[in-house]
Design a protein around this motif. Structure first.
Motif, PDB file in Angstrom:
ATOM      1  N   ALA A  60     -15.157  -4.029   5.938  1.00  0.00           N
ATOM      2  CA  ALA A  60     -15.129  -2.914   4.990  1.00  0.00           C
ATOM      3  C   ALA A  60     -13.937  -1.996   5.272  1.00  0.00           C
ATOM      4  O   ALA A  60     -13.256  -1.531   4.354  1.00  0.00           O
ATOM      5  CB  ALA A  60     -16.434  -2.128   5.059  1.00  0.00           C
ATOM      6  N   HIS A  61     -13.671  -1.758   6.559  1.00  0.00           N
ATOM      7  CA  HIS A  61     -12.536  -0.919   6.952  1.00  0.00           C
ATOM      8  C   HIS A  61     -11.222  -1.564   6.527  1.00  0.00           C
ATOM      9  O   HIS A  61     -10.352  -0.904   5.945  1.00  0.00           O
ATOM     10  CB  HIS A  61     -12.578  -0.691   8.466  1.00  0.00           C
ATOM     11  CG  HIS A  61     -11.510   0.193   8.989  1.00  0.00           C
ATOM     12  ND1 HIS A  61     -11.410   1.529   8.667  1.00  0.00           N
ATOM     13  CD2 HIS A  61     -10.483  -0.064   9.834  1.00  0.00           C
ATOM     14  CE1 HIS A  61     -10.367   2.055   9.289  1.00  0.00           C
ATOM     15  NE2 HIS A  61      -9.787   1.108   9.994  1.00  0.00           N
ATOM     16  N   SER A  64     -10.789  -1.498   2.694  1.00  0.00           N
ATOM     17  CA  SER A  64     -10.415  -0.166   2.245  1.00  0.00           C
ATOM     18  C   SER A  64      -8.947   0.118   2.546  1.00  0.00           C
ATOM     19  O   SER A  64      -8.204   0.606   1.695  1.00  0.00           O
ATOM     20  CB  SER A  64     -11.309   0.873   2.918  1.00  0.00           C
ATOM     21  OG  SER A  64     -10.892   2.172   2.595  1.00  0.00           O
ATOM     22  N   GLY A  67      -6.652  -2.207   0.394  1.00  0.00           N
ATOM     23  CA  GLY A  67      -6.796  -2.118  -1.046  1.00  0.00           C
ATOM     24  C   GLY A  67      -7.345  -3.375  -1.687  1.00  0.00           C
ATOM     25  O   GLY A  67      -6.903  -3.778  -2.762  1.00  0.00           O
ATOM     26  N   ASP A  69     -11.118  -6.030  -2.099  1.00  0.00           N
ATOM     27  CA  ASP A  69     -12.572  -6.037  -2.132  1.00  0.00           C
ATOM     28  C   ASP A  69     -13.118  -6.691  -0.859  1.00  0.00           C
ATOM     29  O   ASP A  69     -12.681  -7.781  -0.484  1.00  0.00           O
ATOM     30  CB  ASP A  69     -13.030  -6.809  -3.374  1.00  0.00           C
ATOM     31  CG  ASP A  69     -14.524  -6.820  -3.518  1.00  0.00           C
ATOM     32  OD1 ASP A  69     -15.104  -5.740  -3.713  1.00  0.00           O
ATOM     33  OD2 ASP A  69     -15.107  -7.918  -3.410  1.00  0.00           O
ATOM     34  N   ALA A  70     -14.061  -6.045  -0.209  1.00  0.00           N
ATOM     35  CA  ALA A  70     -14.621  -6.587   1.034  1.00  0.00           C
ATOM     36  C   ALA A  70     -15.311  -7.933   0.799  1.00  0.00           C
ATOM     37  O   ALA A  70     -15.226  -8.825   1.640  1.00  0.00           O
ATOM     38  CB  ALA A  70     -15.589  -5.593   1.664  1.00  0.00           C
ATOM     39  N   THR A  88      -1.342  -0.566  -3.990  1.00  0.00           N
ATOM     40  CA  THR A  88      -1.403  -0.519  -2.532  1.00  0.00           C
ATOM     41  C   THR A  88      -0.077  -0.152  -1.884  1.00  0.00           C
ATOM     42  O   THR A  88       0.005  -0.100  -0.664  1.00  0.00           O
ATOM     43  CB  THR A  88      -1.857  -1.881  -1.969  1.00  0.00           C
ATOM     44  OG1 THR A  88      -0.928  -2.879  -2.405  1.00  0.00           O
ATOM     45  CG2 THR A  88      -3.252  -2.235  -2.429  1.00  0.00           C
ATOM     46  N   ASN A  95      -1.517   5.559   5.791  1.00  0.00           N
ATOM     47  CA  ASN A  95      -2.082   5.266   7.103  1.00  0.00           C
ATOM     48  C   ASN A  95      -1.210   5.823   8.221  1.00  0.00           C
ATOM     49  O   ASN A  95      -1.711   6.345   9.212  1.00  0.00           O
ATOM     50  CB  ASN A  95      -2.302   3.766   7.274  1.00  0.00           C
ATOM     51  CG  ASN A  95      -3.486   3.270   6.495  1.00  0.00           C
ATOM     52  OD1 ASN A  95      -4.451   3.992   6.281  1.00  0.00           O
ATOM     53  ND2 ASN A  95      -3.428   2.037   6.054  1.00  0.00           N
TER      54      ASN A  95
END
Length: 112
Positions: A60-61, A64, A67, A69-70, A88, A95
């Motif tokens: 998930a990290h 995210s 950019g 989909d997990a 993206t 970051n």
């Protein structure tokens, strides 16, 4: 019950998707992505080279940050190509800014 060769192929597919997402987000190397994400290079590299599986929270990290989909990243979505996602191009810059802000906060906290 899945065969070991099936599990190995799934792990290789997930690692390939992780590399694809990282590169699409503008990180040329695993080390650059790990530094921007604030995680150990060895941890991230182990996910990209199938040495370690990717925990759901990490997936998930990464999704995210990159950019994407997990569900696609961990192979639950059928698409072979990286699905279209939000722009993206700014993710690596954002970051880097987050890392710099954290560094500055640490310096300020130490000065107080």
């Amino acid at each position: 019950m899945p065969q070991p060769s099936d599990l190995r192929q799934k792990a290789e597919n997930v690692a390939s998707r992780l590399r694809q997402a990282r590169k699409s987000a503008g990180y040329e190397t695993a080390a650059a992505a790990a530094r921007a994400l604030g995680i150990r290079i060895s941890t991230y590299a182990a996910h990209e080279n199938t040495q370690n599986g990717i925990p759901a929270a990490s997936a998930a990290h990464y999704a995210s940050a990159f950019g994407c989909d997990a569900a696609w990243l961990i192979g639950l979505a059928a698409e072979e190509a990286l699905p279209e996602a939000a722009p993206t191009a700014l993710i690596p810059l954002l970051n880097t800014l987050v890392v710099e802000i954290r560094r500055l906060n640490s310096l300020l906290a130490g000065a107080l």
